[in-house]
Motif scaffolding. Structure first.
Motif, PDB file in Angstrom:
ATOM      1  N   TYR A  37     -13.048   6.869  -2.550  1.00 50.44           N
ATOM      2  CA  TYR A  37     -12.964   5.319  -1.903  1.00 50.44           C
ATOM      3  C   TYR A  37     -12.183   4.725  -2.919  1.00 50.44           C
ATOM      4  N   TYR A  38     -11.118   3.820  -2.061  1.00 53.35           N
ATOM      5  CA  TYR A  38     -10.264   3.265  -2.990  1.00 53.35           C
ATOM      6  C   TYR A  38     -10.408   1.505  -2.506  1.00 53.35           C
ATOM      7  N   PHE A  39     -10.191   0.668  -3.487  1.00 54.19           N
ATOM      8  CA  PHE A  39     -10.494  -0.723  -3.535  1.00 54.19           C
ATOM      9  C   PHE A  39      -9.214  -1.465  -4.160  1.00 54.19           C
ATOM     10  N   CYS A  40      -8.673  -2.587  -3.404  1.00 50.09           N
ATOM     11  CA  CYS A  40      -7.794  -3.329  -3.983  1.00 50.09           C
ATOM     12  C   CYS A  40      -8.049  -3.980  -5.239  1.00 50.09           C
ATOM     13  N   GLY A  41      -9.248  -4.550  -5.512  1.00 57.19           N
ATOM     14  CA  GLY A  41      -9.606  -5.182  -6.537  1.00 57.19           C
ATOM     15  C   GLY A  41     -11.313  -5.228  -6.832  1.00 57.19           C
ATOM     16  N   GLN A  42     -11.616  -5.940  -7.857  1.00 61.83           N
ATOM     17  CA  GLN A  42     -13.075  -5.960  -8.035  1.00 61.83           C
ATOM     18  C   GLN A  42     -13.835  -6.567  -7.020  1.00 61.83           C
ATOM     19  N   GLY A  43     -13.265  -7.675  -6.276  1.00 61.88           N
ATOM     20  CA  GLY A  43     -14.046  -8.377  -5.175  1.00 61.88           C
ATOM     21  C   GLY A  43     -14.364  -7.232  -4.040  1.00 61.88           C
ATOM     22  N   CYS A  44     -13.350  -6.480  -3.778  1.00 67.85           N
ATOM     23  CA  CYS A  44     -13.875  -5.518  -2.544  1.00 67.85           C
ATOM     24  C   CYS A  44     -14.592  -4.795  -2.966  1.00 67.85           C
TER      25      CYS A  44
END
Length: 64
Positions: A37-44
């Motif tokens: 799983y990839y996330f663009c930043g800590q918020g997501c």
């Protein structure tokens, strides 16, 4: 409108939460049982974690 600029030779991945395309080297990555799983930043990433914790448990079958 896609604000990400693709750099030559850089693999792009999609954020699992907001679906924004980001360069692979900049993505936060979490390994699941069968997927990455990839996330663009800590918020997501935090949003995804909260959603995982709020899902109801699967019902169990009891034998009588």
């Amino acid at each position: 409108m896609n604000t990400a600029t693709e750099e030559p030779g850089v693999t792009m991945v999609r954020c699992h939460v907001c679906h924004r395309e980001i360069p692979h080297p900049e993505a936060l990555t979490v390994e699941g049982q069968e997927y990455l799983y990839y996330f663009c930043g800590q918020g997501c990433y935090t949003r995804w974690q909260q959603e995982q914790n709020e899902e109801p448990m699967s019902p169990t079958h009891r034998q009588s």
